[in-house]
Every structure is written in C-alpha cells, then in structure tokens.
Design an enzyme around this catalytic site. Structure first.
Site, PDB file in Angstrom:
ATOM      1  N   LYS A  28      20.289  18.404 -35.730  1.00 32.04           N
ATOM      2  CA  LYS A  28      21.509  17.658 -36.040  1.00 32.04           C
ATOM      3  C   LYS A  28      22.587  18.613 -36.543  1.00 32.04           C
ATOM      4  O   LYS A  28      22.314  19.484 -37.379  1.00 32.04           O
ATOM      5  CB  LYS A  28      21.160  16.602 -37.093  1.00 32.04           C
ATOM      6  CG  LYS A  28      22.187  15.517 -37.334  1.00 32.04           C
ATOM      7  CD  LYS A  28      21.584  14.499 -38.289  1.00 32.04           C
ATOM      8  CE  LYS A  28      22.539  13.391 -38.665  1.00 32.04           C
ATOM      9  NZ  LYS A  28      21.909  12.443 -39.616  1.00 32.04           N
ATOM     10  N   SER A  64      22.929   8.041 -37.955  1.00 31.16           N
ATOM     11  CA  SER A  64      23.854   9.086 -37.555  1.00 31.16           C
ATOM     12  C   SER A  64      23.195  10.199 -36.731  1.00 31.16           C
ATOM     13  O   SER A  64      23.865  11.134 -36.320  1.00 31.16           O
ATOM     14  CB  SER A  64      24.494   9.701 -38.806  1.00 31.16           C
ATOM     15  OG  SER A  64      23.507  10.258 -39.672  1.00 31.16           O
ATOM     16  N   SER A 115      19.172   6.740 -40.691  1.00 34.41           N
ATOM     17  CA  SER A 115      19.703   7.611 -39.647  1.00 34.41           C
ATOM     18  C   SER A 115      18.656   8.341 -38.814  1.00 34.41           C
ATOM     19  O   SER A 115      19.009   8.969 -37.814  1.00 34.41           O
ATOM     20  CB  SER A 115      20.666   8.638 -40.263  1.00 34.41           C
ATOM     21  OG  SER A 115      21.816   7.998 -40.741  1.00 34.41           O
TER      22      SER A 115
END
Length: 624
Positions: A209, A284, A308
């Site tokens: 990420k 996310s 997330s």
C-alpha cells in the site's frame, strides 16, 4: 522515518502509471448544474418534511414527484439490479451529490465498455502458476522447480496486463524486483542454503500500500500536498517481509489519507474491482486487494484502522486478516498513528487468495515479540457463534443482502456438518453490538480521543496557508462544496466531508466521548468472557452488501460499523470469501472475529472453511 520530495510526476520510478481508462470525474460544465438542481429539489423535500408541510394537494404532489424522480433515477442508474438498498437516511441526505456522480460514472463505464463484459475482457485467463498459493510457489522456488526470477517476470507481465483497467498499482520498481529475485535464486543455488530454515514465502512477489514507506517510492497516502514525497527508508513491517525474501513489485492505490472505504484520491484516481470495473475495490487498501484478486501477486500488504483490509478483501473475493491490536508495527506509515491507542487500532496485515498464506505472511510482518500461535484447522473444542445481521440501525446502514446472509448460513452449516459446535450469539450481546448506532459511535469516540492529529491537518499538509481573513471553518466548507461539484483538485468528497464532520464533532465534549468509550469497554469484557469460556469466535457478514458501484460509498459509509468496531475493541478479524453472488457475480464473504490474541483461531476457521470447499477465491471470469 524520513522522506524527501522527488519529482511530482514520479519519473524516477519509471513513471507513475497513466491516467486510468475510466477517469471518474464529470465535466466542469454539466455536473455543477445537475448538482445544484438536485440540491434544490432535496432541500425542498427536507423543508416539507421538517415544517410539517402544508397539506395542500400541490405540496403533496410535489413531494411525491421528487421522491419518485429520485427513485426512478436511482433504479435507472443501477440497471434494476440493486442487491441491497442503501441507508434510507444517508440516501435522503446525499442523493443530490451522489446520483450525478454515479450517473456520470455509469455513462463513462458504458462508453468505455466497462460493464461486466468489459471486466471479463480485461481479466483474461491467467497462467496456472499464478493461481497457486504463495506457500506453494515458495516451495517450488526453494526446491528449484521454479526460479524466483521467472515467477517475478510472470507476475510483472500479469500486472502490466490488468493494471490499465484496474488502476491498482500506482508506481512500480520492476528493475529492483528482478535484481532481488535473482539474488533469491543465487541463494537457493548456493552450497550453504538450508532448505529447512528457508522463509515460507521466499521468492514470492507482493505489492505494498502506497501509505507505507518504501525506499525510493512515492509516499503520499493519497494527499495532494505530499505529491513528490519519496520514501527514504522502508517501514519495519515491509522491511521484515523483504528481508525474508519477498519481492515488492510496486505500491498500490488508497483513499485520500486512508480514511474511506473506496480507493479514490485526486492524485491517482479511482481503483476498479476486477470482477466488475464499474464497481469499487473497497478501501482504503483497494489497490492491494484488486492487484491480488486479479492474479498479479499471490499476496499483498494492506492496513486497517476501520476495515481497510477486510472491506477490500471482501469486495475482491480474498482472505484478509486484521491482527490483534499491537501485533504489527505501524512505524513508517502515513498518516502517522502516534504512540497512543490508535497505534493499536490500526494494524498492517495480509490480504491473500488462499487461507494457507495468512499466518505465514502475518508472522513475517509482525513484531518479533508478538508470539503468534499456529492455527489448528481441526477446530476441536472451538465454538463458532453466529450473527446473521450487520452492525448498526437499518436506518443508517444498507439492508443485508440476502445472498450475504445465505453465505453465512452455508458457512455455519458446513462447520456444524464437520462436527464443529455452532451456536447463535446470545441475544443480549448481539443487541449491544447491533442495536442503534452505538458501535460506530464507539469507533468515533475512541478515534477522537486518541488520534495524534486532526484529519483536516493531514489532508491539507503541504498545501500552504489560507488567507488570514478566511476562517478554517469556511475553508473546509468551501473545499467540501467544490469536491461535491467535482471540481476540487485537492480533495476527494469523502475526505473533505470527513473534515467537515470532524469540525462539527468538535462540539461534542470529551466527557461524552469517554462515556461512549466506557460503554464499549463493557461490551469488550462481555465478549471476551464469552469467547474465552467457550474457546469461541464470532462469524457474521463482513458487510451488508457486495461491492457497490463507484461513488455509492457516501450512501453506505455507516456500513463500516461492522468492521470498525473491532478495531477499537482491538480484536483480530478475518474476512473469508464464500464464492460469487448469483445476482451480479460479485464476491460474497463472512468475517470471523476472536478475542485479543486469538488470531490463530480466526485464521483456523478460514482454513477449515477453505478445506470444506465453502471458502475460496474465484478467478475473475475471462472472456467467454
């Protein structure tokens, strides 16, 4: 961790990927007109409702006309295939903002051929090697049946094939990855190589990420003011995985400042779901999940402060694990978690296509002192409690999709059929979790009490100061308005909206927040006592729905109560994929939750369900 500014276009990384095929933004000319028109209609409806309204036939007819028009537009946009209605309250409030965006996105999707058939065209059949678990791929590398370099090249080719449609990986490091893969092959061929002590994921490619610092790579967290910030070191969790021989191909998309359940930001745009690129990959960590689900990597690194890891894993048909609070270091992540309780609420963790990869990957990411136990998929002596609904009042969350509930029923029936003790969660504890909006309130209260910095400060980092004559409140409202109109170049609508809500939430006293936190502590004690007394876990829907269409998130943002409550409770939670829905061929899934330190137990349930054939990743369908 230190960082510095690089070139804004990311050219030192071989260039940021091009603008995605579907750029989810309406034209400057059309969207403001539509938004203002719909806002006028909505405020008229709210006025009629609030004022008790004149009972004249004209007023009544006008109100009905507005409601019917809104429903007609909604049904038209969704093609008559709504699997689960969103929150009635949030729909009433946000439909003037959301509907135009969904309409624009749907029209663009059709123009680009991006419906389910378009998704199938993008997700052509992958090499059989890429369907294997990370543990199996590593076994083949260390036994020299497969070279790490060949595997890495195969993953790179797959990533280059799917990413233009997914917009999941935002910057790559292919040259470095191939160098690292060759180093793994050299190690394996060396005379001193000890097969027995080899890392369980040696030679396995992955992605990270973008909000986790990785040396030489963009490190913005989706915040415009940080464009050009480059990681000067690698965060500890990722470094541990790399030191164990994992090979990072690149960094993946996120929501702005990692605080929404759809991965979209003004820097990189929107990430698409590999099962239907007109739908959300979640957030996310949507970029990591979409990359893994599409077959470009067998596992990916994500993080979770409110769902997330679990939400993108659910939307993309993957296994995902949010560890017990404090299991994995958050150092070198953005936004920073500080040294308080948020450092436990937020956790890095794995998203994978196979349950067998969860614990080996988690152990590579975790702190050395975490002491994670090994899973036992026999589930001897374990009690699985079930909850067949989602957390929160139906007024503010989506209706539970019947197919989601069916997935839970199939999973619990399979476990019971295998001799596992299955019980319904006691009503008193279930009511505390589900009734009203308490669970989401606990998350908000705990985050407000413990957060190291205001969200508004995070998303405005690097943007410069505002004119002295303009108050912060007016700046936030202005940013929210421009974001709602689709013309903001600095903020996504959810991020600007959250900053406004945070501002309003400042009117709430800390004593009230502590009262909510104390309520949560009572529930935590009750849940822990029950789970510890019966070696229990809780099995429930991850979310009420399957992946929603792009931009619908505002109508469904309180659905995350089903995930975020377990962050502030610091409980481990594992999302488990349960095949595809019949209505829309989208991933279904359940969530398994345990008490503190019981990560191995929730992962054991995932392993058992995979063994029973109920839980499994389904390859996104190729063109027929």
């Amino acid at each position: 961790m230190s960082q510095s500014k690089g070139t804004a276009d990311g050219s030192q990384f071989g260039g940021l990927r091009p603008r995605p095929v579907i750029w989810h933004r309406c034209t400057l000319a059309s969207l403001p007109v539509l938004v203002l028109t719909l806002l006028g209609l909505s405020f008229g409806l709210l006025y009629v409702a609030a004022m008790g309204c004149p009972s004249s036939s004209t007023s009544g007819t006008g109100t009905v006309a507005v409601v019917v028009a809104a429903l007609a537009v909604w049904v038209t946009v969704t093609g008559g295939t709504i699997g689960s209605w969103p929150s009635p309250v949030l729909t009433l409030v946000f439909w003037p903002i959301v509907i135009p965006k969904v309409v624009a996105s749907a029209l663009q999707a059709r123009w680009k051929g991006a419906g389910r058939s378009g998704a199938k065209r993008a997700m052509d059949a992958m090499d059989d090697l890429l369907t294997l678990s990370a543990v199996e791929l590593s076994r083949r590398v260390v036994t020299r049946e497969l070279s790490a370099e060949a595997l890495t090249r195969l993953c790179i080719a797959r990533l280059d094939h799917v990413n233009p449609r997914l917009n999941a990986v935002v910057a790559t490091r292919y040259s470095e990855a191939l160098t690292e893969a060759r180093a793994v092959d050299t190690l394996v061929r060396s005379s001193g190589f000890d097969l027995a002590s080899a890392s369980p994921l040696l030679g396995v490619p992955t992605v990270v990420k973008e909000c986790h610092e990785l040396q030489g790579m963009p490190f913005t967290g989706g915040v415009v003011g940080r464009v050009g910030v480059v990681g000067q070191a690698t965060c500890p969790a990722v470094l541990q995985a790399m030191n164990a021989g994992m090979i990072v191909l690149g960094v993946t998309n996120t929501s702005e400042a990692c605080m929404f359940h759809e991965s979209n930001n003004p820097i990189y745009g929107m990430t698409n779901n590999p099962y239907d690129i007109g739908r959300s990959a979640g957030g996310s960590s949507g970029g990591s999940a979409a990359t893994c689900a599409a077959g470009a990597v067998p596992v990916a690194i994500a993080s979770d402060v409110g769902g997330s890891i679990r939400i993108p894993s659910h939307f993309c048909g993957l296994f995902g694990h949010k560890p017990t609070g404090g299991t994995v270091s958050n150092a070198g992540t953005y936004p920073p978690t500080g040294s308080g309780a948020v450092n436990n609420y937020c956790q890095l963790g794995p998203t994978t296509r196979h349950a067998a990869d969860l614990m080996p990957f988690l152990k590579l990411l975790s702190k050395p002192e975490s002491g994670l136990a090994e899973p036992d998929d026999s589930l001897v002596g374990v009690t699985v409690f079930t909850l067949d609904t989602s957390v929160g009042s139906r007024a503010v969350r989506s209706r539970v999709d019947p197919e989601q509930r069916d997935a839970l029923m199939r999973a619990s029936a399979a476990l019971a059929g295998a001799g596992v003790t299955v019980k319904v969660l006691p009503a008193d504890l279930a009511n505390k979790l589900v009734s009203g909006n308490d669970a989401f309130g606990w998350w908000v209260a705990c985050m407000d009490l413990e957060k190291p910095s205001a969200f508004a400060e995070i998303i405005t980092e690097g943007l410069g100061g505002a004119p002295s004559w303009l108050s912060n409140q007016w700046i936030l409202l202005l940013e929210f308005t421009t974001a709602a109109m689709g013309i903001s170049k600095t903020h996504s609508l959810p991020a600007a909206g959250l900053a406004v809500v945070e501002m309003a939430n400042g009117l709430v006293s800390d004593s009230y927040r502590r009262e909510k936190a104390n309520e949560m502590d009572e529930v935590k004690r009750s849940f822990t006592a029950l789970m510890d007394s019966e070696n229990g876990v809780l099995l429930m829907p991850t979310l009420p729905t399957t992946a929603f269409r792009h931009h619908e998130g505002l109508l469904r943002f309180l659905d995350v109560a089903s995930t975020c409550v377990f962050n502030v409770l610091e409980f481990p939670a594992t999302t488990i994929p349960c095949g595809l829905s019949k209505a829309a061929a989208l991933p279904l899934g359940v969530q398994c939750v345990g008490s503190v330190g019981m990560d191995h137990r929730t992962i054991s349930v995932a392993l058992k369900l995979e063994q029973l054939g109920v839980a499994h990743w389904v390859q996104p369908a190729p063109c027929q």
